[in-house]
Design a protein around this motif. Sequence first.
Motif: not given
Length: 290
Positions: A20-30, A215-224
């Motif tokens: 099911a996680i194949d719909s997500l990118s590596l930046c969107e995943l945990t 509180k203000y996590p980085p977005g999903t535009g790049a890995p962090w």
Amino acid sequence: MDNFLQNTNTLKNWMLATPAIDSLSLCELTLPGTHNAGCDWKASWPFFGPPAHWVACQHESFYSQLCHGSRALDIRLLQDDSAKGLDKFGMHHNGSRNSRTLRNLVTDVEQFLKESPNEFIILDFHQLQGEGFDFTNFNNLVKQYLGHRIIPTKNLSLSLHQLKQISAAQRIIVAAPWHSALDRTVFHEQIRHKWSGSGITNAADLKQHIINVLKYPPGTGAPWSLSATSYSALGGPVDIHDELNSWFDPNNSDWASKCNIINVDFIEESNIVSYCRTVNLMKARDRVPR
């Protein structure tokens, strides 16, 4: 803990076993990650130097960490001018070298991906150090030995499904500090580490640090990467698996769902892989179709 992940085989292939996680990118995943992945107890450490308990952050090799579910390896390299080829670049913790080199990393990653061809890995070359570090040589060696495995930087935002459609072999994101000699079609920009800023961090300080970051996590535009590690001046890296299990349990908090890479020590000790899988299933369920 998720019974699904009690089996070592499932840990080794947890991404494949969670389609099911194949719909997500590596930046969107945990993603579960290993802090100072090249500094482990099974490596050989110099007799004259800090005791291993001050510098070892993992129990076993890169291969073992990947088999236990880590999908982001935090790598720190020092150049060794007395060595050649892949062995020229060795692992270290705050300047303390051990027997692990880039050769061990390449060999372990290749072995793992041959056995588990549908898992994805982030190689976070977080530090490239040493006087006159040979970035050109490093660039060429990574491309020579891992080039067929590397996901081009232009494809970073694609979903796992799209990446699998493009290539049966490309399963690695590589990231490194900027340098003109590094091929930026191959090397992603340095991954941002959110850490406490203090070399000595107890569990209470770490918890407050994580609260502040999320509180203000980085977005999903790049890995962090969130550094969820504790260090004692007397004992070195601290095994805080009880705290990690409490803090990141999706039944207790939304912390895991807000993260991209959760960078931990001694990955085998905690339930962090199980928690990542659980929140990734939640993300995939909640995701708006593209």
